[in-house]
Scaffold this motif. Structure first.
Motif, PDB file in Angstrom:
ATOM      1  N   ASP A   1      -3.586   3.048 -10.794  1.00 21.78           N
ATOM      2  CA  ASP A   1      -2.171   2.058 -11.383  1.00 21.78           C
ATOM      3  C   ASP A   1      -2.379   0.992  -9.774  1.00 21.78           C
ATOM      4  N   SER A   2      -3.430   0.926  -9.240  1.00 16.53           N
ATOM      5  CA  SER A   2      -3.915  -0.060  -8.450  1.00 16.53           C
ATOM      6  C   SER A   2      -4.129  -1.060  -9.054  1.00 16.53           C
ATOM      7  N   ALA A   3      -3.395  -2.278  -9.013  1.00 14.35           N
ATOM      8  CA  ALA A   3      -3.570  -3.540  -9.132  1.00 14.35           C
ATOM      9  C   ALA A   3      -2.611  -4.732  -9.171  1.00 14.35           C
ATOM     10  N   LEU A   4      -2.781  -6.117  -9.727  1.00 15.13           N
ATOM     11  CA  LEU A   4      -2.007  -6.657  -9.144  1.00 15.13           C
ATOM     12  C   LEU A   4      -0.653  -6.891 -10.506  1.00 15.13           C
TER      13      LEU A   4
ATOM     14  N   VAL B   1       1.170  -1.478  -0.154  1.00 18.64           N
ATOM     15  CA  VAL B   1      -0.265  -0.120   0.272  1.00 18.64           C
ATOM     16  C   VAL B   1       0.640   1.639   0.089  1.00 18.64           C
ATOM     17  N   MET B   2       0.922   2.054  -1.247  1.00 17.09           N
ATOM     18  CA  MET B   2       0.907   3.310  -0.755  1.00 17.09           C
ATOM     19  C   MET B   2       0.491   4.667  -1.483  1.00 17.09           C
ATOM     20  N   GLY B   3       1.533   5.531  -0.589  1.00 16.77           N
ATOM     21  CA  GLY B   3       0.495   6.863  -0.874  1.00 16.77           C
ATOM     22  C   GLY B   3       1.264   7.268  -2.555  1.00 16.77           C
ATOM     23  N   MET B   4       0.858   8.481  -3.508  1.00 16.18           N
ATOM     24  CA  MET B   4       0.618   9.111  -4.331  1.00 16.18           C
ATOM     25  C   MET B   4       1.776   9.596  -4.871  1.00 16.18           C
ATOM     26  N   THR B   5       2.600  10.180  -3.171  1.00 16.22           N
ATOM     27  CA  THR B   5       3.770  10.563  -3.131  1.00 16.22           C
ATOM     28  C   THR B   5       4.869   9.649  -3.277  1.00 16.22           C
TER      29      THR B   5
ATOM     30  N   ARG C   1       0.438  -7.716  -4.918  1.00 16.30           N
ATOM     31  CA  ARG C   1      -0.791  -6.624  -5.146  1.00 16.30           C
ATOM     32  C   ARG C   1      -0.393  -5.497  -4.612  1.00 16.30           C
ATOM     33  N   LEU C   2      -1.128  -4.243  -5.600  1.00 12.83           N
ATOM     34  CA  LEU C   2      -0.541  -3.002  -5.073  1.00 12.83           C
ATOM     35  C   LEU C   2      -2.355  -2.126  -4.812  1.00 12.83           C
ATOM     36  N   THR C   3      -1.755  -1.519  -3.995  1.00 10.91           N
ATOM     37  CA  THR C   3      -2.881  -0.362  -3.788  1.00 10.91           C
ATOM     38  C   THR C   3      -2.396   0.708  -3.351  1.00 10.91           C
TER      39      THR C   3
ATOM     40  N   GLN D   1      -2.337  -6.384 -13.897  1.00  6.88           N
ATOM     41  CA  GLN D   1      -3.476  -6.981 -14.134  1.00  6.88           C
ATOM     42  C   GLN D   1      -4.870  -6.241 -13.242  1.00  6.88           C
ATOM     43  N   LYS D   2      -5.708  -5.697 -13.701  1.00  7.28           N
ATOM     44  CA  LYS D   2      -6.921  -5.245 -13.123  1.00  7.28           C
ATOM     45  C   LYS D   2      -8.003  -6.180 -13.051  1.00  7.28           C
ATOM     46  N   ALA D   3      -8.395  -5.800 -11.522  1.00  3.23           N
ATOM     47  CA  ALA D   3      -9.708  -6.326 -11.271  1.00  3.23           C
ATOM     48  C   ALA D   3     -10.232  -7.669 -12.530  1.00  3.23           C
ATOM     49  N   LYS D   4     -10.696  -8.657 -12.477  1.00  6.54           N
ATOM     50  CA  LYS D   4     -11.280  -9.134 -13.486  1.00  6.54           C
ATOM     51  C   LYS D   4     -11.147  -8.861 -14.514  1.00  6.54           C
ATOM     52  N   LYS D   5      -9.708  -8.451 -15.060  1.00  7.27           N
ATOM     53  CA  LYS D   5      -9.064  -8.190 -16.328  1.00  7.27           C
ATOM     54  C   LYS D   5      -8.553  -9.471 -16.622  1.00  7.27           C
ATOM     55  N   PRO D   6      -8.289  -9.285 -18.551  1.00  6.13           N
ATOM     56  CA  PRO D   6      -6.748 -10.350 -18.586  1.00  6.13           C
ATOM     57  C   PRO D   6      -5.190  -9.729 -17.653  1.00  6.13           C
ATOM     58  N   PRO D   7      -4.499 -10.155 -17.687  1.00  4.97           N
ATOM     59  CA  PRO D   7      -3.313  -9.782 -17.690  1.00  4.97           C
ATOM     60  C   PRO D   7      -3.230  -8.451 -19.388  1.00  4.97           C
TER      61      PRO D   7
END
Lengths: 115, 110
Positions: free
Chosen positions: A85-88, A12-16, A111-113, A37-43
């Motif tokens: 940019d949050s994604a796997l 988990v990271m902030g925008m800065t 998993r990046l948030t 890979q975004k949620a429910k999407k292919p890589p």
């Protein structure tokens, strides 16, 4: 050993913030890849390193910066990310580059948030 | 630009059934086609790789075929089990790109 490892598992990271994702393989593979890979999407392919040289950059924004210190390691440096940019983020490797047509082995992903 | 389509998007079957997952692609000039399995929130597990010169590959209860000229591949799963429940993705490599289909979400009910 057909394992590709990725660290960290979650981030988990902030925008800065500036952070890095790491990927490692010990199969002697000469090509390594980053996918998003975004949620429910292919890589989606982001970068390809072949013999430690960046061979493909799929028009990825400069806030993502790949690095291949040696043939076993692949990093993805992150800076000034956006919430979208949050994604796997998945790392993969193969014996040779894409044109070799060889099997790709994937890591478990990070998993990046971005908050 | 290569487009990869997977049909159906979701499939629910009772345990023990044989089933077929479909993958189609628009440009037949591919180097290979690879089938993957993905469990929720996890990475991809390679199931089968078919080189462009091959017609099929088999591994255990899985059989994948490739018809390059028609731009199609099928993944056949025999005697399905609840543990087969996952999303199945096909991917093609061509001309320095690897492109995935959107996947088929398979549920095998006990």
């Amino acid at each position: 050993d057909t394992e590709v490892t990725q660290t960290p598992k979650h981030l988990v990271m902030g925008m800065t913030n500036k952070k890095s994702l790491k990927c490692e393989q010990h199969m002697g593979h000469r090509a390594m890849y980053w996918y998003k890979q975004k949620a429910k999407k292919p890589p989606e392919l982001m970068f390809v390193y072949s013999y430690e040289k960046l061979s493909i950059n799929e028009s990825v924004p400069s806030r993502f910066s790949p690095e291949c210190p040696n043939s076993s390691l692949l990093n993805l440096h992150l800076h000034a990310l956006q919430p979208e940019d949050s994604a796997l983020y998945l790392c993969a490797s193969s014996q040779d580059g894409l044109s070799g047509g060889l099997e790709q082995y994937f890591g478990p992903g990070t998993r990046l948030t971005v908050t | 630009k290569q487009e990869v389509t997977q049909i159906p998007a979701a499939l629910s079957v009772p345990e023990g059934e044989n089933l077929v997952l479909n993958c189609s692609f628009t440009d037949s000039a591919i180097y290979n086609l690879q089938w993957f399995r993905q469990d929720p929130g996890k990475g991809l597990t390679s199931l089968l790789l078919i080189q462009s010169s091959q017609r099929e590959q088999t591994s255990g209860r899985l059989n994948a075929s490739l018809d390059k000229s028609s731009g199609r591949s099928t993944l056949y799963i025999a005697a399905s089990q609840p543990g087969d429940s996952a999303t199945y993705l096909c991917a093609v490599i061509d001309n320095n790109d690897m492109r995935f289909g959107a996947g088929t979400r398979l549920t095998v009910k006990p």
